[in-house]
Motif scaffolding. Structure first.
Motif, PDB file in Angstrom:
ATOM      1  N   ASP A   1     -62.930  28.022  72.614  1.00  0.00           N
ATOM      2  CA  ASP A   1     -62.939  28.805  73.851  1.00  0.00           C
ATOM      3  C   ASP A   1     -62.142  30.087  73.631  1.00  0.00           C
ATOM      4  OD1 ASP A   1     -63.309  29.493  76.516  1.00  0.00           O
ATOM      5  OD2 ASP A   1     -61.600  28.309  77.199  1.00  0.00           O
ATOM      6  N   GLY A   2     -62.826  31.194  73.462  1.00  0.00           N
ATOM      7  CA  GLY A   2     -62.143  32.465  73.227  1.00  0.00           C
ATOM      8  C   GLY A   2     -61.884  32.702  71.748  1.00  0.00           C
ATOM      9  N   GLU A   3     -61.125  33.725  71.469  1.00  0.00           N
ATOM     10  CA  GLU A   3     -60.837  34.089  70.085  1.00  0.00           C
ATOM     11  C   GLU A   3     -59.626  33.322  69.553  1.00  0.00           C
ATOM     12  OE1 GLU A   3     -62.779  36.019  68.147  1.00  0.00           O
ATOM     13  OE2 GLU A   3     -64.097  35.934  69.885  1.00  0.00           O
ATOM     14  N   PRO A   4     -59.688  32.849  68.319  1.00  0.00           N
ATOM     15  CA  PRO A   4     -58.536  32.192  67.699  1.00  0.00           C
ATOM     16  C   PRO A   4     -57.372  33.169  67.550  1.00  0.00           C
ATOM     17  CG  PRO A   4     -60.547  31.723  66.492  1.00  0.00           C
ATOM     18  CD  PRO A   4     -60.874  32.803  67.481  1.00  0.00           C
ATOM     19  N   LEU A   5     -56.146  32.639  67.607  1.00  0.00           N
ATOM     20  CA  LEU A   5     -54.941  33.464  67.525  1.00  0.00           C
ATOM     21  C   LEU A   5     -54.120  33.074  66.300  1.00  0.00           C
ATOM     22  CD1 LEU A   5     -53.899  33.000  71.255  1.00  0.00           C
ATOM     23  CD2 LEU A   5     -55.039  34.986  70.271  1.00  0.00           C
ATOM     24  N   PRO A   6     -53.773  34.041  65.444  1.00  0.00           N
ATOM     25  CA  PRO A   6     -52.964  33.704  64.280  1.00  0.00           C
ATOM     26  C   PRO A   6     -51.515  33.415  64.668  1.00  0.00           C
ATOM     27  CG  PRO A   6     -53.314  36.061  64.389  1.00  0.00           C
ATOM     28  CD  PRO A   6     -54.117  35.461  65.498  1.00  0.00           C
ATOM     29  N   TRP A   7     -50.916  32.410  64.028  1.00  0.00           N
ATOM     30  CA  TRP A   7     -49.486  32.139  64.148  1.00  0.00           C
ATOM     31  C   TRP A   7     -48.857  32.675  62.875  1.00  0.00           C
ATOM     32  CZ3 TRP A   7     -47.164  27.273  66.680  1.00  0.00           C
ATOM     33  CH2 TRP A   7     -47.686  27.105  67.974  1.00  0.00           C
ATOM     34  N   VAL A   8     -48.002  33.675  63.012  1.00  0.00           N
ATOM     35  CA  VAL A   8     -47.416  34.340  61.857  1.00  0.00           C
ATOM     36  C   VAL A   8     -45.920  34.051  61.802  1.00  0.00           C
ATOM     37  CG1 VAL A   8     -47.102  36.575  60.742  1.00  0.00           C
ATOM     38  CG2 VAL A   8     -49.161  36.145  62.058  1.00  0.00           C
ATOM     39  N   GLN A   9     -45.430  33.712  60.594  1.00  0.00           N
ATOM     40  CA  GLN A   9     -44.000  33.449  60.397  1.00  0.00           C
ATOM     41  C   GLN A   9     -43.233  34.767  60.387  1.00  0.00           C
ATOM     42  OE1 GLN A   9     -43.512  31.023  56.907  1.00  0.00           O
ATOM     43  NE2 GLN A   9     -44.970  29.511  57.611  1.00  0.00           N
ATOM     44  N   TYR A  10     -41.899  34.690  60.442  1.00  0.00           N
ATOM     45  CA  TYR A  10     -41.061  35.893  60.458  1.00  0.00           C
ATOM     46  C   TYR A  10     -41.262  36.751  59.217  1.00  0.00           C
ATOM     47  CZ  TYR A  10     -38.601  34.044  64.485  1.00  0.00           C
ATOM     48  OH  TYR A  10     -38.292  33.566  65.722  1.00  0.00           O
ATOM     49  N   ASP A  11     -41.578  36.127  58.083  1.00  0.00           N
ATOM     50  CA  ASP A  11     -41.781  36.897  56.847  1.00  0.00           C
ATOM     51  C   ASP A  11     -43.196  37.455  56.731  1.00  0.00           C
ATOM     52  OD1 ASP A  11     -43.283  34.655  56.285  1.00  0.00           O
ATOM     53  OD2 ASP A  11     -42.147  34.075  54.501  1.00  0.00           O
ATOM     54  N   GLY A  12     -44.039  37.237  57.752  1.00  0.00           N
ATOM     55  CA  GLY A  12     -45.386  37.773  57.751  1.00  0.00           C
ATOM     56  C   GLY A  12     -46.450  36.826  57.223  1.00  0.00           C
ATOM     57  N   ALA A  13     -46.042  35.673  56.696  1.00  0.00           N
ATOM     58  CA  ALA A  13     -47.002  34.708  56.167  1.00  0.00           C
ATOM     59  C   ALA A  13     -47.719  33.988  57.310  1.00  0.00           C
ATOM     60  CB  ALA A  13     -46.290  33.689  55.277  1.00  0.00           C
ATOM     61  N   LEU A  14     -48.997  33.681  57.110  1.00  0.00           N
ATOM     62  CA  LEU A  14     -49.772  32.969  58.113  1.00  0.00           C
ATOM     63  C   LEU A  14     -49.333  31.508  58.173  1.00  0.00           C
ATOM     64  CD1 LEU A  14     -52.194  33.032  60.119  1.00  0.00           C
ATOM     65  CD2 LEU A  14     -53.609  32.274  58.207  1.00  0.00           C
ATOM     66  N   ALA A  15     -48.927  31.051  59.347  1.00  0.00           N
ATOM     67  CA  ALA A  15     -48.500  29.662  59.527  1.00  0.00           C
ATOM     68  C   ALA A  15     -49.656  28.789  59.983  1.00  0.00           C
ATOM     69  CB  ALA A  15     -47.365  29.592  60.544  1.00  0.00           C
ATOM     70  N   GLY A  16     -50.669  29.381  60.563  1.00  0.00           N
ATOM     71  CA  GLY A  16     -51.811  28.630  61.079  1.00  0.00           C
ATOM     72  C   GLY A  16     -52.543  29.454  62.108  1.00  0.00           C
ATOM     73  N   THR A  17     -53.503  28.828  62.756  1.00  0.00           N
ATOM     74  CA  THR A  17     -54.304  29.502  63.765  1.00  0.00           C
ATOM     75  C   THR A  17     -54.400  28.630  65.002  1.00  0.00           C
ATOM     76  OG1 THR A  17     -55.597  30.620  62.068  1.00  0.00           O
ATOM     77  CG2 THR A  17     -56.574  30.484  64.250  1.00  0.00           C
ATOM     78  N   GLN A  18     -54.082  29.196  66.162  1.00  0.00           N
ATOM     79  CA  GLN A  18     -54.216  28.478  67.420  1.00  0.00           C
ATOM     80  C   GLN A  18     -55.630  28.674  67.942  1.00  0.00           C
ATOM     81  OE1 GLN A  18     -51.353  29.158  70.567  1.00  0.00           O
ATOM     82  NE2 GLN A  18     -52.932  28.853  72.105  1.00  0.00           N
ATOM     83  N   VAL A  19     -56.252  27.552  68.325  1.00  0.00           N
ATOM     84  CA  VAL A  19     -57.614  27.577  68.839  1.00  0.00           C
ATOM     85  C   VAL A  19     -57.640  26.802  70.152  1.00  0.00           C
ATOM     86  CG1 VAL A  19     -60.009  26.967  68.358  1.00  0.00           C
ATOM     87  CG2 VAL A  19     -58.486  27.570  66.477  1.00  0.00           C
ATOM     88  N   ASN A  20     -58.112  27.441  71.215  1.00  0.00           N
ATOM     89  CA  ASN A  20     -58.287  26.752  72.489  1.00  0.00           C
ATOM     90  C   ASN A  20     -59.644  26.065  72.483  1.00  0.00           C
ATOM     91  OD1 ASN A  20     -55.816  27.676  73.532  1.00  0.00           O
ATOM     92  ND2 ASN A  20     -56.748  29.605  74.095  1.00  0.00           N
ATOM     93  N   LEU A  21     -59.660  24.797  72.892  1.00  0.00           N
ATOM     94  CA  LEU A  21     -60.887  24.004  72.897  1.00  0.00           C
ATOM     95  C   LEU A  21     -61.237  23.584  74.322  1.00  0.00           C
ATOM     96  CD1 LEU A  21     -60.068  21.630  69.894  1.00  0.00           C
ATOM     97  CD2 LEU A  21     -61.431  23.734  69.859  1.00  0.00           C
ATOM     98  N   LYS A  22     -62.499  23.742  74.674  1.00  0.00           N
ATOM     99  CA  LYS A  22     -63.004  23.374  75.990  1.00  0.00           C
ATOM    100  C   LYS A  22     -63.972  22.208  75.808  1.00  0.00           C
ATOM    101  CE  LYS A  22     -64.519  25.544  80.174  1.00  0.00           C
ATOM    102  NZ  LYS A  22     -63.236  25.403  80.810  1.00  0.00           N
ATOM    103  N   ARG A  23     -63.831  21.176  76.631  1.00  0.00           N
ATOM    104  CA  ARG A  23     -64.687  19.983  76.543  1.00  0.00           C
ATOM    105  C   ARG A  23     -66.130  20.378  76.746  1.00  0.00           C
ATOM    106  NH1 ARG A  23     -64.413  14.313  77.861  1.00  0.00           N
ATOM    107  NH2 ARG A  23     -66.300  13.537  76.863  1.00  0.00           N
ATOM    108  N   ALA A  24     -66.992  19.939  75.839  1.00  0.00           N
ATOM    109  CA  ALA A  24     -68.418  20.220  75.926  1.00  0.00           C
ATOM    110  C   ALA A  24     -69.147  18.988  76.438  1.00  0.00           C
ATOM    111  CB  ALA A  24     -68.953  20.605  74.548  1.00  0.00           C
ATOM    112  N   ALA A  25     -70.326  19.204  76.943  1.00  0.00           N
ATOM    113  CA  ALA A  25     -71.148  18.079  77.390  1.00  0.00           C
ATOM    114  C   ALA A  25     -71.546  17.260  76.178  1.00  0.00           C
ATOM    115  CB  ALA A  25     -72.388  18.594  78.113  1.00  0.00           C
ATOM    116  N   ASP A  26     -71.400  15.939  76.281  1.00  0.00           N
ATOM    117  CA  ASP A  26     -71.737  15.068  75.144  1.00  0.00           C
ATOM    118  C   ASP A  26     -73.205  14.805  75.056  1.00  0.00           C
ATOM    119  OD1 ASP A  26     -69.133  14.873  74.293  1.00  0.00           O
ATOM    120  OD2 ASP A  26     -68.689  13.187  75.603  1.00  0.00           O
TER     121      ASP A  26
END
Length: 89
Positions: free
Chosen positions: A64-89
């Motif tokens: 849901d929406g654009e992923p957001l990078p989580w960046v450490q203080y030294d500039g290294a990528l720590a991961g990516t936050q992704v919002n998820l919306k429940r889809a119809a099964d």
């Protein structure tokens, strides 16, 4: 040029953290549970795009929406936050 849903090869992303996402709905009279999630994935955000399908514990979600990078203080990528919306099964 848009890919057809369900035609891609599924792949697993190891080492993700997942937690319930808050909601903006206010309900003072009934207990509610959140069906939307936040996922912190240890991959670059270019791997995860809006509309991508995610399956967790047998339930289907869409990014849901654009992923957001989580960046450490030294500039290294720590991961990516992704919002998820429940889809119809």
């Amino acid at each position: 040029g848009d890919p057809i849903a369900g035609t891609g090869d599924p792949y697993e992303i190891e080492g993700c953290a997942v937690w319930p996402r808050g909601t903006s709905e206010e309900s003072y009279r009934a207990a509610t549970t959140a069906e939307d999630l936040v996922m912190l994935a240890p991959v670059e955000e270019s791997t995860l795009s809006s509309g991508l399908a995610v399956t967790r514990r047998g339930r289907n979600y869409l990014v849901d929406g654009e992923p957001l990078p989580w960046v450490q203080y030294d500039g290294a990528l720590a991961g990516t936050q992704v919002n998820l919306k429940r889809a119809a099964d």
